[in-house]
Design a protein around this motif. Sequence first.
Motif, short mmCIF file in Angstrom:
data_model
loop_
_atom_site.label_atom_id
_atom_site.label_comp_id
_atom_site.label_asym_id
_atom_site.label_seq_id
_atom_site.Cartn_x
_atom_site.Cartn_y
_atom_site.Cartn_z
N ALA A 21 -3.66 10.38 1.79
CA ALA A 21 -4.37 9.19 2.29
C ALA A 21 -4.51 8.13 1.21
O ALA A 21 -5.54 7.48 1.09
CB ALA A 21 -5.74 9.58 2.83
N HIS A 22 -3.45 7.95 0.42
CA HIS A 22 -3.47 6.83 -0.52
C HIS A 22 -2.54 5.73 -0.02
O HIS A 22 -1.61 5.98 0.75
CB HIS A 22 -3.08 7.27 -1.94
CG HIS A 22 -1.86 8.14 -2.00
ND1 HIS A 22 -1.90 9.50 -2.23
CD2 HIS A 22 -0.54 7.86 -1.84
CE1 HIS A 22 -0.70 10.01 -2.22
NE2 HIS A 22 0.16 9.02 -1.99
N ILE A 23 -2.83 4.51 -0.44
CA ILE A 23 -1.97 3.38 -0.15
C ILE A 23 -1.38 2.90 -1.47
O ILE A 23 -1.92 3.18 -2.55
CB ILE A 23 -2.73 2.24 0.56
CG1 ILE A 23 -3.94 1.78 -0.26
CG2 ILE A 23 -3.18 2.70 1.94
CD1 ILE A 23 -4.69 0.61 0.36
N GLY A 24 -0.27 2.20 -1.39
CA GLY A 24 0.38 1.78 -2.63
C GLY A 24 1.29 0.60 -2.42
O GLY A 24 1.33 -0.01 -1.35
N GLY A 25 2.02 0.30 -3.45
CA GLY A 25 2.96 -0.81 -3.38
C GLY A 25 4.01 -0.70 -4.46
O GLY A 25 3.75 -0.22 -5.57
N LEU A 26 5.20 -1.13 -4.11
CA LEU A 26 6.34 -1.13 -5.03
C LEU A 26 6.60 -2.56 -5.48
O LEU A 26 6.99 -3.42 -4.67
CB LEU A 26 7.58 -0.56 -4.34
CG LEU A 26 8.92 -0.74 -5.05
CD1 LEU A 26 8.93 0.04 -6.37
CD2 LEU A 26 10.07 -0.31 -4.15
N PRO A 429 4.73 -2.98 0.35
CA PRO A 429 3.61 -2.06 0.54
C PRO A 429 4.08 -0.68 0.99
O PRO A 429 5.12 -0.52 1.63
CB PRO A 429 2.78 -2.73 1.66
CG PRO A 429 3.36 -4.11 1.83
CD PRO A 429 4.77 -4.04 1.36
N ALA A 430 3.26 0.32 0.66
CA ALA A 430 3.48 1.70 1.11
C ALA A 430 2.15 2.22 1.63
O ALA A 430 1.16 2.21 0.90
CB ALA A 430 3.98 2.57 -0.05
N SER A 431 2.13 2.67 2.88
CA SER A 431 0.86 3.05 3.49
C SER A 431 0.86 4.49 3.98
O SER A 431 1.63 5.32 3.50
CB SER A 431 0.52 2.06 4.62
OG SER A 431 -0.84 2.15 4.97
#
Length: 488
Positions: A21-26, A429-431
Amino acid sequence: MSQLTAVDTNFLHVESGRTVAHIGGLGIVDPTECPGGVLTREVVVELVRQRSHLARPLRRKLSAAPLGIDRPYWVEDTDFDPSWHVHEVGLPAPGTDLQLGAEIARLHERPLDRRRPLWELYLVQGLHGGRVALFAKVHHAAIDGVLAAELLTALLDVGPTPRPVPAPEESDEPQEPERPPGPVRMLGLGLAKAALHPLHAARSIARTAPYLDQIPVLGQYPGADLVARAAHSMLRRDSPPRLARLIPPHTPFNGPIGARRTFAFGSVPLRDIRRLRRELGASVNDIVMAMCTTALRRWLDKRDALPEQPLVAAVPVSMRRGAAARDRANRLSAMIAPLPTHIADPAERFEAVHSTMATVKRRFVSTSAGDWFEQLSGMVPGAFSAMATRMALQVAPAFVQPVNLMVSNVPGPQVPLYICGARVLAYHPASVISDLTGGINITVFSYNGSLDIGIVACPELVPGSWDLIDYLRDALEELKILADAPLP
């Protein structure tokens, strides 16, 4: 020190061996203007060390309540060391986008270490063309989309020369106390909240009833709209615009997800989106939703799996308004919107997206339904929230699918940004995906003239997720043809 909200805590409880349950971004960056033309891990570690006080999630970790009787607390990590959180990996030659996507998927599927602040930053070397990638991931319990932007603001600059940053003691941002309440006090607070919980639950039920037909799962049951309208009538409120009951059809990407992930990414020109907005009389979000509808239609059709009714998407919405704008907890909800993938004609399909999104937005804005997620999260006492959340994740998908997927459109800065002198070329984004929300998540982020796309998927349910990047570009071209077509 602050306590997690019920929503924050639920993001912790949804995690399992198959769900993170983490969100991220490249971020793709050009290191040409860095000293020596190289972006190194040591430089990034030092940047975080100097600026970590500007973004609270970077330095705070979890502290559990005794016996799990209450929600956890955020406390400052007195042993914080950014070198534990910043890592470096390399791609083998030739360093293609496909290789990068596979590496980001591998990093994204791994859970965060809950003994430390819940974030990690990866420097990825070896991309073709001399580029470098930065992949950041932060637990959703710590931030929502707005706080994620704040974290980026803390680390990024608007020029290649890093701006001066005040030392922690000179910062306007108040610092958290280093210690949580003692175990005895936390136990007492937890018992007091448990005693008062029935009153809070009753209030949540009363506040939720008028919007029952807008809540996933509950809104699917016959009679939900009647209950909602009756509650509006009792409160002497006008009923919001009506929308047909949304029941997600079966698709290949709805089912138990696996532990592995794929990550596909790409970009389209934001100027094309804006031109379509003007010429088609729609919003940017309408254009994005129409592109996703067409791309998903093509993906499903290629696999002979196209349903005869619309898909149902959850569209996250920030609820940061007024006093909540500076709140450090998650303040988010979701609109539930139909995606008319069953309509073959491009013009009719776009018009269906445009009209239904207008109705969905009017319903959402004209009511207080936006806090349904918070109200539902708070109905279960803190001591039982973990068990209730995990039971819902295990049992609910066997009986009902709340939505088919999540689609999110996040506005970003329209100026070039830099990190340690390296120019950020794109940010994808990465969700999150889960059994309840579907095995695919499409998130777009507008940055410096581009609409940057990030697609997280379960490879067991969604093979060929990179195809969707091509289909989204094709969908944009289809809309441009539609906009250029002469009026009938």
